[in-house]
Design a protein around this motif. Sequence first.
Motif, mmCIF file in Angstrom:
data_model
loop_
_atom_site.group_PDB
_atom_site.id
_atom_site.type_symbol
_atom_site.label_atom_id
_atom_site.label_comp_id
_atom_site.label_asym_id
_atom_site.label_seq_id
_atom_site.Cartn_x
_atom_site.Cartn_y
_atom_site.Cartn_z
ATOM 1 N N ASN A 83 0.850 -1.195 0.000
ATOM 2 C CA ASN A 83 0.000 0.000 0.000
ATOM 3 C C ASN A 83 0.882 1.240 0.000
ATOM 4 O O ASN A 83 1.833 1.339 0.773
ATOM 5 C CB ASN A 83 -0.915 0.031 1.216
ATOM 6 N N CYS A 84 0.549 2.192 -0.854
ATOM 7 C CA CYS A 84 1.288 3.444 -0.954
ATOM 8 C C CYS A 84 1.147 4.231 0.346
ATOM 9 O O CYS A 84 0.037 4.369 0.879
ATOM 10 C CB CYS A 84 0.757 4.252 -2.130
ATOM 11 N N HIS A 88 -2.348 5.653 -0.199
ATOM 12 C CA HIS A 88 -2.913 4.434 0.398
ATOM 13 C C HIS A 88 -3.528 3.469 -0.611
ATOM 14 O O HIS A 88 -4.193 2.520 -0.221
ATOM 15 C CB HIS A 88 -3.926 4.771 1.501
ATOM 16 N N LYS A 89 -3.292 3.700 -1.913
ATOM 17 C CA LYS A 89 -3.736 2.755 -2.938
ATOM 18 C C LYS A 89 -2.677 1.659 -3.066
ATOM 19 O O LYS A 89 -1.566 1.784 -2.572
ATOM 20 C CB LYS A 89 -3.926 3.468 -4.273
ATOM 21 N N SER A 90 -3.036 0.602 -3.765
ATOM 22 C CA SER A 90 -2.102 -0.507 -3.965
ATOM 23 C C SER A 90 -0.966 -0.093 -4.893
ATOM 24 O O SER A 90 -1.185 0.581 -5.897
ATOM 25 C CB SER A 90 -2.816 -1.708 -4.568
ATOM 26 N N ILE A 91 0.231 -0.527 -4.543
ATOM 27 C CA ILE A 91 1.398 -0.334 -5.402
ATOM 28 C C ILE A 91 1.382 -1.468 -6.420
ATOM 29 O O ILE A 91 1.127 -2.624 -6.067
ATOM 30 C CB ILE A 91 2.701 -0.366 -4.583
ATOM 31 N N ALA A 92 1.645 -1.162 -7.666
ATOM 32 C CA ALA A 92 1.615 -2.169 -8.730
ATOM 33 C C ALA A 92 2.599 -3.297 -8.442
ATOM 34 O O ALA A 92 3.719 -3.054 -7.977
ATOM 35 C CB ALA A 92 1.948 -1.518 -10.068
ATOM 36 N N ILE A 93 2.177 -4.510 -8.711
ATOM 37 C CA ILE A 93 3.019 -5.685 -8.495
ATOM 38 C C ILE A 93 4.321 -5.547 -9.292
ATOM 39 O O ILE A 93 5.395 -5.894 -8.802
ATOM 40 C CB ILE A 93 2.265 -6.983 -8.903
ATOM 41 N N ALA A 94 4.227 -5.035 -10.520
ATOM 42 C CA ALA A 94 5.429 -4.863 -11.349
ATOM 43 C C ALA A 94 6.437 -3.944 -10.655
ATOM 44 O O ALA A 94 7.646 -4.186 -10.700
ATOM 45 C CB ALA A 94 5.052 -4.302 -12.718
ATOM 46 N N LEU A 99 11.261 -2.966 -7.160
ATOM 47 C CA LEU A 99 11.620 -2.299 -5.906
ATOM 48 C C LEU A 99 10.768 -2.873 -4.785
ATOM 49 O O LEU A 99 9.789 -2.247 -4.367
ATOM 50 C CB LEU A 99 11.375 -0.791 -6.002
ATOM 51 N N PRO A 100 11.101 -4.049 -4.273
ATOM 52 C CA PRO A 100 10.221 -4.685 -3.286
ATOM 53 C C PRO A 100 10.050 -3.896 -1.989
ATOM 54 O O PRO A 100 9.088 -4.111 -1.271
ATOM 55 C CB PRO A 100 10.879 -6.046 -3.034
ATOM 56 N N ALA A 101 10.944 -2.949 -1.714
ATOM 57 C CA ALA A 101 10.806 -2.134 -0.504
ATOM 58 C C ALA A 101 10.164 -0.788 -0.809
ATOM 59 O O ALA A 101 10.191 0.121 0.032
ATOM 60 C CB ALA A 101 12.174 -1.938 0.147
ATOM 61 N N ALA A 102 9.562 -0.648 -1.991
ATOM 62 C CA ALA A 102 8.936 0.618 -2.391
ATOM 63 C C ALA A 102 7.905 1.048 -1.351
ATOM 64 O O ALA A 102 7.078 0.253 -0.924
ATOM 65 C CB ALA A 102 8.303 0.502 -3.762
ATOM 66 N N ARG A 103 7.950 2.320 -1.004
ATOM 67 C CA ARG A 103 7.006 2.871 -0.036
ATOM 68 C C ARG A 103 5.803 3.522 -0.715
ATOM 69 O O ARG A 103 4.755 3.654 -0.116
ATOM 70 C CB ARG A 103 7.691 3.909 0.850
ATOM 71 N N CYS A 104 6.011 3.961 -1.963
ATOM 72 C CA CYS A 104 4.966 4.708 -2.664
ATOM 73 C C CYS A 104 4.728 4.141 -4.052
ATOM 74 O O CYS A 104 5.606 3.506 -4.646
ATOM 75 C CB CYS A 104 5.362 6.173 -2.788
ATOM 76 N N CYS A 105 3.553 4.393 -4.559
ATOM 77 C CA CYS A 105 3.241 4.003 -5.923
ATOM 78 C C CYS A 105 3.964 4.929 -6.898
ATOM 79 O O CYS A 105 4.526 5.959 -6.485
ATOM 80 C CB CYS A 105 1.719 4.060 -6.162
#
Length: 108
Positions: A83-84, A88-94, A99-105
């Motif tokens: 979740n961004c 707070h929306k879902s971060i794209a699976i791609a 970037l598996p530790a991505a905090r934001c979309c």
Amino acid sequence: MNKKQVDSFAQLLREQRNHFLQEFRRAEQGLDVIAEERESELEEHAQEEQTARLLTRLDDQTLHAVKEIDAALQKILDGTYGNCEACHKSIAIARLRILPAARCCRSC
């Protein structure tokens, strides 16, 4: 995101964390070898300065990366992974695959 996907991201994050920590340990070992191979006092001083700069940069980068991974692993435990933090929306699976530790979309 289903449980299987979350589990695979958790595994990927743990592997990345181990990689960063091993990289840091190898760098420290390399610095020890450099210290043993010093030839002159002038060269020794230059190598000490270079070593200190390298270790500081590597330490900061590694520490930051490990903290980001730890935060992502905590989100998995909390059930908020993917979740961004901004919208707070879902971060794209791609994006998470890259970037598996991505905090934001990507938008945020």
